[in-house]
Write an enzyme that holds these catalytic residues in place. Structure first.
Site, mmCIF file in Angstrom:
data_model
loop_
_atom_site.group_PDB
_atom_site.id
_atom_site.type_symbol
_atom_site.label_atom_id
_atom_site.label_comp_id
_atom_site.label_asym_id
_atom_site.label_seq_id
_atom_site.Cartn_x
_atom_site.Cartn_y
_atom_site.Cartn_z
ATOM 1 N N ASP A 117 6.058 6.946 -6.384
ATOM 2 C CA ASP A 117 5.786 5.612 -5.831
ATOM 3 C C ASP A 117 6.663 5.368 -4.599
ATOM 4 O O ASP A 117 6.200 4.848 -3.577
ATOM 5 C CB ASP A 117 6.077 4.562 -6.911
ATOM 6 C CG ASP A 117 5.411 3.222 -6.620
ATOM 7 O OD1 ASP A 117 4.425 3.192 -5.856
ATOM 8 O OD2 ASP A 117 5.868 2.211 -7.184
ATOM 9 N N HIS A 198 -1.818 3.947 -1.679
ATOM 10 C CA HIS A 198 -2.012 2.975 -2.762
ATOM 11 C C HIS A 198 -3.479 2.593 -2.948
ATOM 12 O O HIS A 198 -3.910 2.315 -4.066
ATOM 13 C CB HIS A 198 -1.119 1.744 -2.553
ATOM 14 C CG HIS A 198 0.240 1.917 -3.160
ATOM 15 N ND1 HIS A 198 1.211 2.687 -2.551
ATOM 16 C CD2 HIS A 198 0.773 1.486 -4.339
ATOM 17 C CE1 HIS A 198 2.292 2.693 -3.323
ATOM 18 N NE2 HIS A 198 2.046 1.973 -4.411
ATOM 19 N N HIS A 201 -4.788 5.312 -4.987
ATOM 20 C CA HIS A 201 -4.327 5.076 -6.376
ATOM 21 C C HIS A 201 -5.271 4.108 -7.074
ATOM 22 O O HIS A 201 -5.721 4.349 -8.189
ATOM 23 C CB HIS A 201 -2.920 4.480 -6.407
ATOM 24 C CG HIS A 201 -2.610 3.791 -7.703
ATOM 25 N ND1 HIS A 201 -2.981 2.478 -7.951
ATOM 26 C CD2 HIS A 201 -2.040 4.248 -8.844
ATOM 27 C CE1 HIS A 201 -2.630 2.160 -9.188
ATOM 28 N NE2 HIS A 201 -2.046 3.214 -9.741
ATOM 29 N N HIS A 215 1.560 5.132 -12.698
ATOM 30 C CA HIS A 215 1.268 4.611 -11.355
ATOM 31 C C HIS A 215 1.671 5.607 -10.256
ATOM 32 O O HIS A 215 0.858 5.992 -9.412
ATOM 33 C CB HIS A 215 2.006 3.282 -11.182
ATOM 34 C CG HIS A 215 1.940 2.699 -9.809
ATOM 35 N ND1 HIS A 215 0.823 2.042 -9.330
ATOM 36 C CD2 HIS A 215 2.850 2.687 -8.802
ATOM 37 C CE1 HIS A 215 1.061 1.649 -8.093
ATOM 38 N NE2 HIS A 215 2.274 2.027 -7.738
HETATM 39 ZN ZN LIG Z 1 3.290 1.428 -5.950
#
Ligand SMILES: [Zn+2]
Length: 313
Positions: A117, A198, A201, A215
């Site tokens: 992340d 992201h 993601h 995540h």
């Molecule tokens: Zn993130």
């Protein structure tokens, strides 16, 4: 004063927020503040409840798996785990308190996910310097410096910190990476802005077989896509891939857990990645579902080639 406890059941969904909010509002006497104790989704759920009920929130993360603790937003999911929306708040949490002697007790996979992340932070922010950040302003020099420092720490200490975590040994490297994953990444992404990593993601949450992933693991595959979209030269790309592989982050479909990937599934991921309002639209290059579909396939190919090159295929 005695605390009222509410156990988080695993998904930062509107349903879970409603259920836990009821525990807060039906408490006697009423709760004065909320303490979030847990991982990223627990923090995001608590921040949303505190905002809805106009009470302060203290975030006490027990993992360094995401940059959720410091931010003034929550990422909400459907009860099934598919990305739902970003929810934005007027202010950041009142207190963020990280005890590394607790965080080190979490499995090393959580730290690796946080590294994934945090590694996205600088890679995304440097591509969206001309787009409004999460505060609706333009990134400043200090936000750029935070993002760069975050990345520098991960390259210098990421692997060492992971090894320390596996050995349950609290070291300066571990402390530095917890700070990068939690504080620098949190301040960095909010002030710098997000982009394709992201958004991809979020797109990957369209596939139920990926819901077991953390995540940062899904973000990491999106980061490879972002690097290819930015036309990153081979030497620099290899530097990032080396770090990712050294901490066990996924760079291929197989490592994500997708054995046989159907084109229609990749189209679904591309569609959700390019939903209106997604962070991919912060980029000032041509973006379409077709572009993302191709990036997904290319990233897997690059990832497989890299694994073969380093003899891990
Ligand atoms: Zn993130």
């Amino acid at each position: 004063m005695s605390p009222t406890r509410g156990a988080f059941t695993g998904e930062a969904s509107l349903q879970e927020i409603k259920r836990l909010s009821h525990i807060v509002t039906s408490s006697k006497p009423p709760c004065d503040f909320i303490i979030a104790l847990g991982g990223g989704k627990t923090c995001d759920t608590a921040k949303q409840i505190a905002t809805d009920l106009h009470v302060p929130v203290a975030v006490l993360p027990t993992t360094a798996s995401t940059d959720a603790p410091c931010s003034a937003l929550s990422v909400l999911y459907t009860p099934e785990g598919e990305f739902h929306k970003y929810s934005f708040f007027e202010k950041n949490p009142n207190i963020v308190l990280v005890d590394t002697s607790i965080v080190i007790k979490a499995p090393a996979r959580f730290l690796a996910s946080g590294i994934g992340d945090a590694l996205a932070t600088n890679i995304e922010a440097r591509e969206v310097r001309n787009s409004p950040n999460f505060g609706k302003g333009l990134p400043t020099n200090v936000s750029t410096a935070i993002c760069q420092k975050c990345e520098e720490i991960l390259f210098e200490y990421g692997k060492q910190a992971l090894d320390a975590n596996k050995a349950q040994a609290l070291t300066p490297a571990f402390e530095a990476v917890v700070e990068a994953n939690t504080l620098l990444s949190g301040l960095g992404f909010e002030s710098g802005g997000l982009a394709a990593a992201h958004a991809i993601h979020d797109g990957l949450t369209a596939l139920p077989e990926l819901h077991h992933l953390m995540h940062g693991e899904k973000v990491n595959f999106g980061t490879v896509c972002q690097l290819l979209l930015s036309n990153t030269p081979a030497a620099e790309l290899n530097r990032y891939l080396t770090l990712m592989v050294s901490v066990g982050l996924p760079i291929t479909f197989e490592q994500l857990g997708l054995k046989q990937v159907k084109d229609e599934d990749l189209r679904k991921v591309a569609r959700l990645s390019c939903a209106p309002g997604e962070t991919i639209w912060n980029l000032d290059c041509v973006i379409s579902e077709e572009v993302v579909y191709n990036l997904l396939k290319a990233s897997d190919a690059v990832g497989r080639a890299f694994m073969a090159q380093v003899g891990k295929a």
